[in-house]
Motif scaffolding. Structure first.
Motif, PDB file in Angstrom:
ATOM      1  N   SER A  73       3.244   0.187  -0.499  1.00  0.00           N
ATOM      2  CA  SER A  73       3.725   1.667  -1.130  1.00  0.00           C
ATOM      3  C   SER A  73       5.016   2.009  -0.736  1.00  0.00           C
ATOM      4  O   SER A  73       5.793   1.745   0.184  1.00  0.00           O
ATOM      5  CB  SER A  73       2.617   2.462  -0.638  1.00  0.00           C
ATOM      6  OG  SER A  73       2.553   2.987   0.786  1.00  0.00           O
ATOM      7  N   THR A  88       0.866  -6.230  -2.050  1.00  0.00           N
ATOM      8  CA  THR A  88       0.925  -4.658  -2.406  1.00  0.00           C
ATOM      9  C   THR A  88       1.495  -3.881  -1.217  1.00  0.00           C
ATOM     10  O   THR A  88       1.263  -4.324   0.080  1.00  0.00           O
ATOM     11  CB  THR A  88      -0.412  -4.379  -2.908  1.00  0.00           C
ATOM     12  OG1 THR A  88      -1.293  -4.094  -1.887  1.00  0.00           O
ATOM     13  CG2 THR A  88      -0.828  -4.849  -4.101  1.00  0.00           C
ATOM     14  N   ARG A 139      11.198   6.742  -4.546  1.00  0.00           N
ATOM     15  CA  ARG A 139      11.112   6.349  -5.891  1.00  0.00           C
ATOM     16  C   ARG A 139      11.865   7.097  -6.948  1.00  0.00           C
ATOM     17  O   ARG A 139      12.523   7.881  -6.519  1.00  0.00           O
ATOM     18  CB  ARG A 139       9.246   6.795  -5.960  1.00  0.00           C
ATOM     19  CG  ARG A 139       8.464   6.082  -5.265  1.00  0.00           C
ATOM     20  CD  ARG A 139       7.160   6.387  -5.653  1.00  0.00           C
ATOM     21  NE  ARG A 139       6.774   5.661  -6.670  1.00  0.00           N
ATOM     22  CZ  ARG A 139       5.758   5.865  -7.727  1.00  0.00           C
ATOM     23  NH1 ARG A 139       4.937   7.205  -7.510  1.00  0.00           N
ATOM     24  NH2 ARG A 139       5.445   5.285  -8.500  1.00  0.00           N
ATOM     25  N   PRO A 167       6.545  -0.769  -7.548  1.00  0.00           N
ATOM     26  CA  PRO A 167       6.056   0.432  -7.051  1.00  0.00           C
ATOM     27  C   PRO A 167       7.100   1.549  -7.121  1.00  0.00           C
ATOM     28  O   PRO A 167       6.798   2.597  -6.984  1.00  0.00           O
ATOM     29  CB  PRO A 167       5.544   0.115  -5.592  1.00  0.00           C
ATOM     30  CG  PRO A 167       5.490  -1.470  -5.658  1.00  0.00           C
ATOM     31  CD  PRO A 167       6.574  -2.058  -6.603  1.00  0.00           C
TER      32      PRO A 167
END
Length: 148
Positions: free
Chosen positions: A6, A4, A12, A38
């Protein structure tokens, strides 16, 4: 191993997935990938039609079959409610000037018209009916989104 990570907010993007999810097995995998990425801010899923004259689902019911499959994928991933799921048109547009008004097309317009610093992308994994209809219904969204 934990993979994982970020993504910085400024990297984004807003994402709407238009998918004929019940037509072939690839759409379920692509949808799952979109949901797990993500970088994507999931803003909606538009289940769309894939066959006007379906022996398996009956004429005019393939968008509903795609909707049922989208919900199945969301349930399996325990992600029901993560974003709106708005059914697309059950049929192609009658002609190039007449939109096939659907909840999916309305979702595309609504999201495209929002003031948001994150760019909007529409992942087209099936019929382009709802994207084309949204563009006909509100042409100014063309400069506010990218269809891929």
């Amino acid at each position: 191993m934990n993979y994982t990570f970020s993504v910085p907010d400024n990297k984004r993007v807003r994402m709407i997935v238009s998918t004929d999810c019940k037509n072939e097995a690839d759409d379920q995998f692509a949808l799952a990938h979109h949901l797990m990425t993500p970088m994507f801010i999931m803003k909606g899923i538009v289940p769309c039609h894939f066959n006007m004259f379906s022996r398996d689902y009956g004429d005019g019911h393939t968008a509903q079959a795609s909707m049922d499959e989208v919900n199945k994928v969301l349930d399996l991933m325990d992600l029901r409610g993560v974003c709106p799921v708005c059914k697309g048109s059950e049929f192609p547009m009658k002609d190039e000037q007449t939109p096939a008004v659907s909840e999916g097309a309305k979702l595309i317009i609504e999201e495209a018209m929002k003031d948001d610093s994150h760019p909007l992308f529409i992942a087209c994994q099936g019929a382009l009916t709802d994207v084309a209809s949204a563009l006909l219904m509100k042409p100014e969204i063309a400069d506010r989104m990218t269809a891929i």
